[in-house]
Design a protein around this motif. Structure first.
Motif, mmCIF file in Angstrom:
data_model
loop_
_atom_site.group_PDB
_atom_site.id
_atom_site.type_symbol
_atom_site.label_atom_id
_atom_site.label_comp_id
_atom_site.label_asym_id
_atom_site.label_seq_id
_atom_site.Cartn_x
_atom_site.Cartn_y
_atom_site.Cartn_z
ATOM 1 N N ASP A 84 1.185 -1.627 0.189
ATOM 2 C CA ASP A 84 -0.177 -0.323 0.085
ATOM 3 C C ASP A 84 1.133 1.122 0.101
ATOM 4 O OD1 ASP A 84 -3.170 -1.569 0.637
ATOM 5 O OD2 ASP A 84 -1.148 -2.024 1.836
ATOM 6 N N ILE A 85 2.066 1.296 0.594
ATOM 7 C CA ILE A 85 3.077 2.691 0.956
ATOM 8 C C ILE A 85 4.390 1.966 0.668
ATOM 9 C CG2 ILE A 85 3.606 4.127 2.838
ATOM 10 C CD1 ILE A 85 0.553 3.824 4.004
ATOM 11 N N CYS A 86 4.737 3.106 0.177
ATOM 12 C CA CYS A 86 6.778 2.707 -0.544
ATOM 13 C C CYS A 86 7.084 4.174 0.911
ATOM 14 C CB CYS A 86 6.557 2.610 -1.915
ATOM 15 S SG CYS A 86 8.337 2.517 -1.337
ATOM 16 N N VAL A 125 5.182 0.354 -7.801
ATOM 17 C CA VAL A 125 4.343 0.900 -8.399
ATOM 18 C C VAL A 125 3.268 -0.145 -9.235
ATOM 19 C CG1 VAL A 125 3.380 2.568 -10.011
ATOM 20 C CG2 VAL A 125 4.045 3.293 -8.645
ATOM 21 N N LYS A 126 4.453 -0.882 -9.532
ATOM 22 C CA LYS A 126 3.654 -2.862 -10.323
ATOM 23 C C LYS A 126 3.063 -3.241 -9.983
ATOM 24 C CE LYS A 126 8.302 -2.578 -13.736
ATOM 25 N NZ LYS A 126 8.927 -3.183 -13.927
ATOM 26 N N LEU A 127 3.433 -3.541 -8.314
ATOM 27 C CA LEU A 127 2.768 -4.483 -7.273
ATOM 28 C C LEU A 127 1.464 -3.526 -7.120
ATOM 29 C CD1 LEU A 127 3.488 -6.536 -5.777
ATOM 30 C CD2 LEU A 127 5.146 -5.202 -3.701
ATOM 31 N N MET A 128 1.339 -2.252 -7.228
ATOM 32 C CA MET A 128 -0.268 -1.354 -6.849
ATOM 33 C C MET A 128 -1.140 -1.534 -7.741
ATOM 34 S SD MET A 128 1.951 1.911 -4.645
ATOM 35 C CE MET A 128 2.760 1.775 -3.421
ATOM 36 N N ILE A 129 -0.561 -1.071 -8.612
ATOM 37 C CA ILE A 129 -1.039 -1.170 -9.916
ATOM 38 C C ILE A 129 -1.728 -3.047 -9.801
ATOM 39 C CG2 ILE A 129 -1.135 -1.794 -12.514
ATOM 40 C CD1 ILE A 129 0.696 0.937 -12.405
ATOM 41 N N THR A 130 -0.535 -3.962 -9.974
ATOM 42 C CA THR A 130 -1.416 -5.684 -10.073
ATOM 43 C C THR A 130 -2.255 -5.661 -8.936
ATOM 44 O OG1 THR A 130 0.760 -6.218 -10.595
ATOM 45 C CG2 THR A 130 -0.625 -7.713 -9.861
ATOM 46 N N HIS A 131 -2.606 -5.331 -8.071
ATOM 47 C CA HIS A 131 -3.331 -5.478 -6.900
ATOM 48 C C HIS A 131 -4.396 -4.807 -6.652
ATOM 49 C CE1 HIS A 131 -1.319 -9.401 -5.643
ATOM 50 N NE2 HIS A 131 -0.348 -8.483 -6.051
ATOM 51 N N ASN A 132 -4.570 -3.815 -8.037
ATOM 52 C CA ASN A 132 -5.479 -2.384 -7.930
ATOM 53 C C ASN A 132 -5.696 -1.342 -6.675
ATOM 54 O OD1 ASN A 132 -7.087 -1.566 -9.331
ATOM 55 N ND2 ASN A 132 -9.025 -2.763 -9.194
ATOM 56 N N LEU A 133 -4.536 -1.379 -6.061
ATOM 57 C CA LEU A 133 -4.584 -0.303 -4.858
ATOM 58 C C LEU A 133 -3.985 0.642 -5.548
ATOM 59 C CD1 LEU A 133 -2.418 -3.203 -2.491
ATOM 60 C CD2 LEU A 133 -4.209 -2.763 -2.338
ATOM 61 N N GLU A 134 -4.739 1.652 -4.863
ATOM 62 C CA GLU A 134 -4.298 3.365 -4.994
ATOM 63 C C GLU A 134 -3.667 3.768 -3.873
ATOM 64 O OE1 GLU A 134 -7.998 5.781 -5.274
ATOM 65 O OE2 GLU A 134 -8.258 5.288 -7.142
ATOM 66 N N GLY A 135 -2.062 3.246 -4.240
ATOM 67 C CA GLY A 135 -0.937 3.365 -3.319
ATOM 68 C C GLY A 135 -0.215 4.910 -2.929
ATOM 69 N N SER A 136 0.740 4.995 -2.004
ATOM 70 C CA SER A 136 1.310 6.020 -1.754
ATOM 71 C C SER A 136 2.118 6.340 -1.936
ATOM 72 C CB SER A 136 0.098 6.468 -0.297
ATOM 73 O OG SER A 136 0.692 7.574 0.339
ATOM 74 N N ILE A 137 3.091 7.163 -2.262
ATOM 75 C CA ILE A 137 4.618 7.391 -2.084
ATOM 76 C C ILE A 137 5.041 8.237 -1.015
ATOM 77 C CG2 ILE A 137 6.648 7.068 -3.530
ATOM 78 C CD1 ILE A 137 5.573 4.930 -5.940
ATOM 79 N N VAL A 138 6.057 8.269 -0.319
ATOM 80 C CA VAL A 138 6.557 9.339 0.476
ATOM 81 C C VAL A 138 8.711 9.183 0.340
ATOM 82 C CG1 VAL A 138 6.938 10.535 1.969
ATOM 83 C CG2 VAL A 138 4.743 9.704 1.651
ATOM 84 N N ASN A 139 8.568 10.125 -0.436
ATOM 85 C CA ASN A 139 10.399 10.474 -0.575
ATOM 86 C C ASN A 139 11.025 11.196 0.393
ATOM 87 O OD1 ASN A 139 10.218 8.608 -3.245
ATOM 88 N ND2 ASN A 139 9.416 9.994 -4.645
ATOM 89 N N ILE A 140 12.098 10.793 0.703
ATOM 90 C CA ILE A 140 12.962 11.219 1.571
ATOM 91 C C ILE A 140 13.921 12.225 0.321
ATOM 92 C CG2 ILE A 140 13.923 11.908 3.724
ATOM 93 C CD1 ILE A 140 11.185 10.940 4.167
#
Ligand code: NAI
Length: 249
Positions: A84-86, A125-140
């Motif tokens: 869900d989150i990276c 993102v590939k994993l989020m798309i495969t599982h149809n998840l509206e995921g969130s990414i936060v970069n530091i």
């Protein structure tokens, strides 16, 4: 996205800010993958989370190694069935005169901070798309994306690239409902606070140096389902240091 039981990957989570981010998501009752190039450090953070009743698994991954990243994502899919989150937190710095900076040192900083963030984001993102998840990414990133002290070329350039990469990814993955943001921390003290002097604290508008929790809480905020209108953004968390006029009177 429910607000707990989410599967959260934190890179560079063996120490410092990343360890605190991992602990914060675990306290929020999420499931955390504590990833670090140092397996020993990842295990230590994981044990601390487990002792406090949280759910975490350590995973050794060097973000400069593309195959290690893809293997980690395959393992996450097998083990948890989703991501869900990276949080792309792993980062290194190099303080040396640009006249002496070796090409290999430049490459190491860029490959860890920028390429690592890009490949982890892409594979997540590939994993989020495969599982149809509206995921969130936060970069530091860092406030050093916007301002400098001498001898910080590779680090400053890498953090500037992370800020740009963030809005580019937000644009590319909008159709997949994936939110991408970054945080630019100022001075975040990851060691013993007793080491700090009064002047260290007082130079900040906030009257104190930053703590890892300041960044961890912002990650939680950015990945909250109610905050999906925030995307492509860079949030500065620095106790006001980059808003401070520095003319000498
Ligand atoms: P830290 O050095 O305490 O922790 C970084 C972690 O990343 C370590 O556990 C290290 O083993 C891991 N790591 C290093 N290379 C890696 C690789 N190739 N693959 C996987 N993991 C790797 O650093 P800190 O202070 O906690 O910083 C975390 C992030 O925050 C970094 O991206 C840093 O640039 C950024 N930052 C930190 C600030 C601060 O004042 N502490 C200020 C602004 C940004």
């Amino acid at each position: 996205m429910a607000m707990n039981n989410r599967v959260v990957l934190v890179t560079g989570a063996g120490n410092g800010i990343g360890a605190e981010i991992a602990k914060t998501y675990a306290t929020n009752k999420d499931i955390v993958i504590v990833s670090d190039v140092s397996g020993e450090d990842a295990e230590r953070t994981t044990e601390t989370i487990k002792e406090a009743g949280g759910r975490a698994t350590a995973y050794t991954c060097d973000v400069t190694d593309v195959s290690q990243i893809t293997e980690m994502m395959a393992w996450i899919e097998l083990e948890f069935g989703r991501l869900d989150i990276c949080i792309n937190n792993a980062g290194i710095s190099k303080w040396v005169s640009p006249l002496e900076l070796e090409v290999e040192e430049w490459d190491k900083v860029m490959n860890t901070n920028v390429r690592g963030t890009f490949i982890c984001s892409r594979e997540a993102v590939k994993l989020m798309i495969t599982h149809n998840l509206e995921g969130s990414i936060v970069n530091i990133a860092s406030t050093r994306a916007a301002m400098s002290e001498p001898n910080s070329e590779a680090y400053a350039a890498s953090k500037g690239a992370i800020v740009s990469l963030t809005h580019a990814l937000a644009a590319s993955f909008r159709t997949n409902g994936i939110q991408v943001n970054c945080i630019s921390p100022g001075w975040i003290h990851t060691g013993d606070t007793d080491e700090l002097r009064e002047v260290d604290h007082n130079q900040h508008f906030s009257n104190r140096v930053g703590e890892p929790g300041d960044i961890a809480r912002a990650c939680l905020f950015l990945s909250h389902k109610d905050n999906r209108f925030i995307t492509g953004e860079n949030i500065t968390i620095d106790g006001g240091m980059t808003k401070k006029m520095i003319y000498e009177h």
